[in-house]
Motif scaffolding. Structure first.
Motif, short mmCIF file in Angstrom:
data_model
loop_
_atom_site.label_atom_id
_atom_site.label_comp_id
_atom_site.label_asym_id
_atom_site.label_seq_id
_atom_site.Cartn_x
_atom_site.Cartn_y
_atom_site.Cartn_z
N GLU A 1 48.34 58.73 32.95
CA GLU A 1 49.08 57.95 31.95
C GLU A 1 49.90 56.90 32.69
N ILE A 2 49.88 55.69 32.19
CA ILE A 2 50.76 54.68 32.79
C ILE A 2 51.59 54.03 31.69
N GLY A 3 52.70 53.41 32.10
CA GLY A 3 53.62 52.78 31.17
C GLY A 3 54.87 53.64 31.01
N VAL B 1 46.34 55.67 28.51
CA VAL B 1 45.83 56.90 29.08
C VAL B 1 44.43 56.66 29.63
N HIS B 2 44.25 56.97 30.94
CA HIS B 2 42.93 56.90 31.55
C HIS B 2 42.38 58.30 31.73
N SER B 3 41.08 58.42 31.65
CA SER B 3 40.43 59.71 31.82
C SER B 3 40.69 60.26 33.21
N GLY B 4 40.96 61.54 33.28
CA GLY B 4 41.13 62.18 34.58
C GLY B 4 39.80 62.51 35.21
N ILE B 5 38.72 62.38 34.45
CA ILE B 5 37.40 62.72 34.98
C ILE B 5 36.74 61.51 35.62
N ASN B 6 36.83 60.32 34.94
CA ASN B 6 36.16 59.14 35.51
C ASN B 6 37.08 57.91 35.58
N GLY B 7 38.33 58.04 35.15
CA GLY B 7 39.27 56.94 35.29
C GLY B 7 39.20 55.89 34.20
N LYS B 8 38.27 56.07 33.27
CA LYS B 8 38.13 55.02 32.25
C LYS B 8 39.29 55.06 31.26
N LEU B 9 39.62 53.88 30.76
CA LEU B 9 40.68 53.77 29.75
C LEU B 9 40.22 54.54 28.51
N MET B 10 41.11 55.37 27.97
CA MET B 10 40.75 56.20 26.83
C MET B 10 41.64 55.96 25.61
N HIS B 11 42.91 55.75 25.90
CA HIS B 11 43.83 55.81 24.78
C HIS B 11 44.96 54.80 24.91
N TYR B 12 45.40 54.33 23.75
CA TYR B 12 46.51 53.37 23.64
C TYR B 12 47.55 54.03 22.73
N ILE B 13 48.74 54.21 23.27
CA ILE B 13 49.77 54.90 22.47
C ILE B 13 51.05 54.09 22.50
N SER C 1 55.79 51.91 17.54
CA SER C 1 55.10 51.54 16.31
C SER C 1 54.21 52.66 15.80
N MET C 2 54.16 53.76 16.58
CA MET C 2 53.38 54.93 16.19
C MET C 2 51.87 54.66 16.18
N VAL C 3 51.47 53.65 16.92
CA VAL C 3 50.03 53.42 17.06
C VAL C 3 49.51 54.37 18.13
N ASN C 4 48.50 55.13 17.80
CA ASN C 4 47.91 56.08 18.74
C ASN C 4 46.41 56.03 18.49
N ILE C 5 45.74 55.40 19.38
CA ILE C 5 44.35 55.04 19.05
C ILE C 5 43.50 55.09 20.32
N SER C 6 42.27 55.50 20.17
CA SER C 6 41.40 55.51 21.35
C SER C 6 40.95 54.08 21.64
#
Lengths: 991, 991
Positions: B583-585, B592-604, B608-613
């Motif tokens: 997680e960064i920020g 949130v980046h995947s711990g398995i392959n590092g790809k970006l997964m999630h925006y939180i 504003s309560m936006v929580n979206i893949s």
């Protein structure tokens, strides 16, 4: 920004004379009219109208700017379209010297394939226009593009028209190298041995071998030379760089030029289409170069350049002979064009002779203000002298355009001829002048037959068996009485020929062979869109005797017996060898053919005691393709790739026709060469008539066909060819007078242009060949003369025309390679006796009898005038003089030219001063005034002599022997003297 | 021959309006100056100087002749060179209407890749010149060549500059077919929903899809159309044929056109180089066509044509939205150029923002008559808006020329900026006006760092360990206070940052990686010819707080401890899978980046309560070659041949840097893509910084690189892209509003130009992407947005540029494919809340802080003015308004433009009327007079409103609701109202 262009010449500096010019071909890749209006731009972006339209404001914008314009055919097209206001402006520019007419003929004529009479006529047409509309006489010869340069150009169309100098670009690359190394690009050229120092002219060959500016100084709108960018606010400012390049180019040229004056020809083909672009850049160059100060640049003209050179009072090297042949690089001899498009060349020569006749008759019957005139033929003939016209180096569609113009001109002139002859048979010539054209046309005979050479002549192909008669008028344009055989095709077998007095005269019939008739039908259809229904069966030949400048009439009729003698026909197939030779000729001249293979073996003249072995054969060269050095044989370049005899080892069957007037030998040499060898009882030369074509190309090779005449004459590499039909020049095989020749093309590099003929000689005899049109020829082996008759090639030779020279004739979709029909004449004389025949018979080839026909029920033969001669009945011109112009001008005056036909020392009897009695030439007229003129009739001779610059020749002394010249014409005696090779031009005013 | 061209319009007949014009590209195959002077003609024969030089006499020759001229960059070059006399003549021609200025900008700007501020600036530059020198206001938009047409062109650069009509050639071939069939090539175009009916303009798309005459009627000197040959004395007379062809072409066009007036555009690229050729032929056409009488031909202009159409009082069909994308045939979508030459596009955008800054500072410190000005940058920026400039569709050497011009302009503007800032730190702005430039330059700070993006900035790379200090001036060109992170490269480790008050502030150090330094050295050498000796070690980042239209200053020094926080560095290689996500920020936004392959997964976003893949990846298209239908992907055309992911299935190691101000994720995506994902503690968007290149081509395939942002947002084929950075337009995948789209290119045919950004939305959220330059982009699958970042191609796409788009950078012989570095920004908001960020952060992207540096021993920090703001200290512009122009004119007046940044209904708070208090904006000045002007400032707004034609729209009623607009400016209150999307332009006179 104002540019200073006013500096002029600066003594002590290297002066670069910038000469703005546009080289505007009077037809080449496009027709003259396409070039003028700028159509057909997909072929070439060229519009002469734009050149002139844009030039005038450009000249007005700065009075220091200058321009020279050469081709009057274009200028006249433009001039006709201009408003009165524009005309005043242009005259102002001409008077101020900003616009200078140079050369001044209708076109920049070729110098190899042109006849001198045509050169004179086309120059006169342009010069007289300039004199009349601008009161201007051009001072400079400007033959920048022609592919080699003739002696006649230098002395006749140069010195004799009053030019002070002559400039051109193209000389042999080896010659150029030599002249560059010893600073002899600029010379005094003496074009005629006979005319000596009076035939000299200052002549400059350009530095770079082209008529363009140095690399990097082209300023046509579409040029990619760097423009002079002197706007500091923009990128790529380049003034220093352009100035330095200018100075470097100037110094490089100055290094091979005498004196500190050099000329830059600022222009090239069809440049100044937007004149502004050139002048904008030249203004800047002059400004910045002079600011720089290392050299001095100025707007100039060749006249200014000439005067500058003259004012140096220096002596210049002498050059004699001519500048032929021309090679622009190794293996690239421009000697193919001497023969290219032989049909067009033949048409031009025929029309040239016809134009002379038509003007004579136009004068006799009076030039009509409204009626048909000879002007359109004059114009067409002038244009076709262009160096990409009669040369055969134009595109096919352009060649067609020239032929069309000649044809239109011919048609109108034919009307002039027919109405004149019609009237002259009905009334006196002075009455004809006042008679209406309508009356004259009603009484005109049938037109003559331009396709008679292929036996197509509907006028003579009338069925005489039904009681009709055919009247034949025979006109002789020469100044002496002539007795010659006339031949016409007829359909009847039993025919008679009677002279004007009603006396039966001897005539001979020769059957026309079927193959010839098929050919006739094909060509008549192709050219006329129609063919005759009837086929002629015979050639009817009889002897016509015609007074000088006059006509005789003959009547042909038919009756059951018929007086005409049918030729005896004999076929020799040589399937079984026969030992006895075949001899033809019933007069002094006999030809002997081998009884084993039919080949010509011997020439025997019992009168002159010439008895000499003689062979005649055909060969062809295969044209080089582009495989090696990209130099193919093409319209310009002759690049042979091996020579092959045409069936010379085979036995060719002979058909011999014998008759009272002449004998003929017919030979089908191969499937595409047919030859008739003709020996007239009363003549001492052999007439070879040939049909060559369609040249086969299915083997993938282009071919160039030559005929070879082989004798045992030991000419030791030396042969002679004429210059434009006038002076004969000595040629030495594999040798040039002016430099040490490196031979790389032993055949093409020894070819020379032939318009009249060629000859070789040894201590005993001379062998002469005369031709009926312009051809190329040489003497490749001692004893031999060869003439190239036809060319059909498959590759372009990379000199711009972008077409292979592959002429065809088509009817609808069916196209055949073009067949050429023509004649050449061979005679052998004892040494020293050949020129008489070459000169006088040569003149007769140029001016054959002109025939006119009238089909009559019985009446026409009753016309009042059966025979006519313009000259005093007891008078005839001397044998060494020809009338080469007799033309009524628009103002009623007459332009009259006499030419002495012999060179100094050429003939022991005839190379002497001759005298012509004008009063007896114009027997029925009263001469009011005779003014002697320059050759192009644009200034009085005296005035010209006074004005002409007299150049100093290195090593010669100025007090040299005067050249012989006829004296002034006494206004009472009216006798004109002519010394050898002299031509004198007069304007005659009649009462 | 005088031709009658005076007939004018004939009612009742079909009138063919001949509009003589030349389309003169302000750079394309040649540079603008090469086109102007006519150099480099081997590439293209084109010389605009010739056009204008030859035009004037052609117009003078017949007063009925007309001509329109568009490109002022060329006209001004010419005008500068003209004499006073010529200027008087030209003014006469302009006054009489013979010469009409059309469009009137410096160039014919592109409409896809241009920012509206640049479009306004370049048009203003041209229009103000025309107003000042000719008192002329152009009436017609003439965008004949741009490759598709934008809404902003219609309503801002059309209606708002006072144009009565707009014409162009290029619309989609399917659109053209439809419009031809239902006669809707001519429409009323309403370009802005917000501005409604006031944004309407009469718009004509040309009949044939080009701006040329009908086939066969081209009359450039080198055209191969048949010229009108009406000289009966010459061959090929063709008047009847030309007239009949003319009539046929006219009728064919009339069949798809409403009313009996049609326009023929008589010209094409760089035509009228010798204007005479066109007019000569058109004179004849008009004369003979009118003599024929079937149709009527006349010289006309688009203004005359417009008035004629208007006078018909007809209603015209309504058109909304824009004319993008453009395909000229199947598979040929001109959507590649939206991204072509991304480096040039980036440079243009950077310079655009800098020009705005430089003018502000030039105004604050007083425009110097002699000293450096912003004019050269103005000129360079204007020229580069041309439709073959910023588009990337020019040849490489021309692209270099544009860059060079920008660079020169930048250098001069940088001097303006540096001297202004220097002075403003030493004295008051009013004193600066009177101080000499010399004094100001002596006190100027070091120049700013244009190559800072590649961490090349010698000014900051000073060794502070020796007691030196570095002062940093941070200038904010926007009207509101900004708090933003500033980053500079430094060589020291232990550094401090203090604000103007001397207080230590928080700062963060991020190590610069070695790969990046190698790149820096290569590019610095390539662009500057030199590189720094020292290598920066860190990026130093700190938060700058800067007042509106003002600057703050900071001082960087070094001591052994150093207050700056070194980022924490962590490497994730994924060699051994780790389960926990990364997680960064450290603020509201976390990625949130995947711990398995590092790809970006999630925006939180916790606020504003936006929580979206959310996923982000790179792909490339291989460019089509020319094998099939000869349509390659090239500079213009995007023709993909398959899409390939870039390592999307692979595990890419991550390096994470964490610090107090922001976190960064570094990824070497592959050997030629490097990415930094940055999340600022105080901001709620993601910043993606990328380096793409050199794109490999050793596999023989060109490649076009895109980045894809993938979410679960159900946008149902709908996405939004901006028009020139202003209005957002709705796009529907595989669909066109105006016709039934035949889809043949499912990717290229859905690409649209993006200058500000793009977004998609569903019922819950909206996903926005903002860009730092012009790019192409689309939403090819639901939930996705993709942006094309770079293109490297191996084939020309056959639209004339004749080069493959294969950009390289060379040092001596070593050439590498060009690497592109840039940023894009992504944010996800709850539905309805995105526009606030898009608009205000979008404006901040356009107008970043400008930095200036001064290396000091200790003194400079004592300058009198540490901080500055032009506006009243208590004032700030409203959040929905930007100052888009603040420029001192040569006469001392100020050109001032305000733009409302929001559309109607876009934001619940900000899409409202805004008010700007001029008195407080110009806190230290006294406003004497405020004149509201047309957008291009060439006429007063009232006057323009009165004159503009009011067209009738089919089916609409004229009494429709008035569009909201700010009221007149009270001369005492001096408050300016702006309604949504309104731009108001003023000339302000100060005391």
């Amino acid at each position: 920004m104002v540019y200073n262009t006013s500096g002029g010449i600066v003594p002590g500096k290297l002066n670069v004379h910038l000469v703005p010019h546009s080289h505007d071909d009077v037809g080449w890749l496009k027709t003259i009219d396409q070039y003028y209006v700028g159509s057909n731009n997909s072929i070439q972006v060229a519009c002469v109208q734009n050149v002139l339209d844009s030039l005038i404001p450009a000249l007005l914008a700065d009075k220091n700017r200058k321009f020279i314009f050469a081709e009057q055919a274009f200028f006249q097209r433009w001039w006709r379209d201009q408003s009165e206001g524009m005309k005043i402006t242009v005259k102002m520019l001409v008077n101020s010297g900003q616009l200078e007419f140079i050369n001044g003929g209708m076109c920049m004529h070729d110098e190899a394939t042109t006849h001198y009479i045509d050169m004179i006529d086309q120059t006169t047409l342009g010069h007289r226009f300039l004199k009349e509309d601008f009161n201007v006489t051009p001072r400079v010869g400007w033959q920048i593009d022609p592919f080699g340069h003739s002696a006649v150009q230098a002395y006749l169309l140069g010195a004799e028209v009053g030019f002070d100098s002559l400039f051109f670009a193209r000389i042999d690359y080896q010659d150029r190298a030599k002249r560059s190394s010893d600073k002899t690009l600029e010379v005094i050229w003496q074009g005629s041995k006979s005319r000596g120092s009076s035939s000299q002219i200052f002549t400059g060959a350009f530095y770079a071998g082209n008529y363009e500016p140095p690399t990097g100084f082209y300023y046509e709108f579409d040029s990619d030379s760097p423009v002079v960018q002197d706007d500091m606010d923009l990128f790529d400012y380049n003034v220093q760089e352009r100035v330095s390049d200018f100075v470097a180019a100037a110094i490089s040229q100055a290094n091979v030029t005498r004196s500190n004056h050099i000329m830059w020809t600022m222009g090239t083909d069809f440049n100044y289409q937007y004149a502004h672009t050139w002048f904008r850049n030249m203004d800047k160059l002059i400004h910045y170069v002079n600011q720089d100060g290392r050299v001095n640049a100025l707007y100039s003209t060749p006249s200014i350049y000439t005067d500058t050179k003259y004012d140096l009072y220096e002596s210049w090297p002498l050059k004699t002979e001519d500048y032929f042949p021309y090679a622009d690089r190794e293996n690239s001899y421009w000697t193919g064009y001497f023969t290219s498009r032989p049909a067009l060349k033949g048409y031009v020569r025929t029309m040239s002779g016809y134009y002379l006749v038509a003007r004579q008759l136009e004068f006799f019957s009076g030039r009509k203000e409204l009626g048909p005139t000879t002007d359109s033929l004059a114009d067409a003939l002038a244009i076709v002298q262009h160096h990409d016209a009669v040369t055969g180096t134009e595109q096919q569609h352009v060649a067609n355009d020239y032929a069309k113009r000649l044809s239109i001109g011919y048609k109108e002139s034919e009307e002039v001829v027919a109405t004149a002859l019609g009237c002259m048979t009905q009334a006196s010539t002075s009455e004809c002048k006042s008679l209406a054209t309508k009356f004259m046309q009603a009484n005109a005979p049938e037109l003559s037959c331009p396709l008679m050479n292929i036996s197509y002549c509907p006028a003579t192909e009338v069925d005489l068996s039904r009681g009709k008669k055919l009247a034949v008028l025979v006109y002789n344009p020469l100044g002496w009485k002539r007795t010659e055989i006339v031949r016409i095709p007829v359909v009847n077998e039993n025919v008679n020929v009677r002279d004007a007095a009603g006396q039966l005269i001897l005539s001979q019939l020769i059957p026309i062979v079927n193959a010839s008739i098929a050919n006739t039908k094909f060509y008549a259809s192709a050219y006329l869109g129609k063919s005759s229904n009837v086929s002629p069966k015979y050639w009817l030949a009889f002897t016509a005797v015609v007074p000088p400048l006059g006509f005789s009439s003959y009547v042909i009729s038919s009756d059951k017996l018929g007086a005409s003698v049918l030729s005896k026909q004999l076929l020799y197939t040589f399937e079984w060898s026969q030992s006895s030779p075949i001899e033809i000729g019933s007069g002094s001249l006999k030809l002997v053919h081998s009884g084993i293979n039919g080949k010509l073996m011997h020439y025997i003249n019992s009168r002159s005691m010439v008895n000499i072995s003689l062979e005649q054969s055909y060969s062809y060269f295969t044209g080089y393709d582009r495989s090696a050095d990209y130099q193919a044989s093409g319209a310009y370049v002759f690049r042979p790739n091996g020579s092959f005899p045409v069936l010379s080892e085979e036995k060719v069957p002979l058909t011999v026709f014998r008759g009272p007037l002449f004998d003929e030998v017919h030979q089908m040499i191969n499937s595409w060469i047919y030859q008739i060898t003709r020996v007239y009882k009363e003549m001492e030369h052999v007439e070879f008539e040939f049909e060559v074509g369609p040249i086969p190309i299915d083997d993938g090779f282009g071919k160039e066909i030559v005929t070879r005449i082989k004798s045992k004459i030991g000419n030791n590499k030396i042969f002679y060819t004429d210059s434009n039909g006038r002076d004969f020049l000595e040629r030495i095989r594999d040798h040039r007078t002016d430099w040490d020749l490196q031979v790389n093309q032993p055949i093409a590099g020894n070819y020379y242009p032939i318009n009249l003929g060629a000859y070789i000689k040894d201590e005993n005899s001379e062998l002469s060949v005369l031709v009926d049109r312009s051809v190329g020829g040489s003497s490749i082996d001692d004893g031999e003369l060869e003439i190239m008759l036809h060319r059909r090639l498959l590759y372009d030779d990379s000199r711009g025309v972008a077409e292979a020279l592959n002429e065809t004739v088509c009817i609808e979709k069916k196209c055949l390679g073009l067949t050429i029909q023509g004649k050449y004449y061979v005679r052998i004389d004892p040494l020293g006796e050949g020129s008489k025949w070459r000169r006088s018979f040569g003149q007769e080839i140029y001016s054959p009898f002109i025939l006119a026909f009238s089909e009559q029920d019985d009446e026409w033969t009753n016309f009042p005038t059966h025979t006519f001669s313009a000259v005093d009945p007891s008078y005839s011109l001397p044998n060494n003089v020809a009338i080469i112009t007799l033309q009524e001008l628009e103002n009623g005056n007459v332009l009259f030219r006499l030419a002495h036909l012999f060179e100094v020392g050429e003939d022991k009897d005839l190379s002497v001063m001759a005298t012509v009695d004008l009063k007896r030439v114009f027997a029925n007229k009263k001469i009011n005034k005779v003014k002697e003129m320059s050759l192009s009739a644009n200034q009085e001779r005296d005035e010209m002599e006074k004005k002409r610059l007299s150049w100093k020749v290195e090593g010669s002394n100025t007090n040299e022997r005067k050249v012989l010249r006829g004296g002034p014409v006494d206004p009472v005696k009216l006798a004109v003297e002519l010394s050898p090779m002299e031509i004198r031009t007069f304007i005659i005013e009649f009462n």
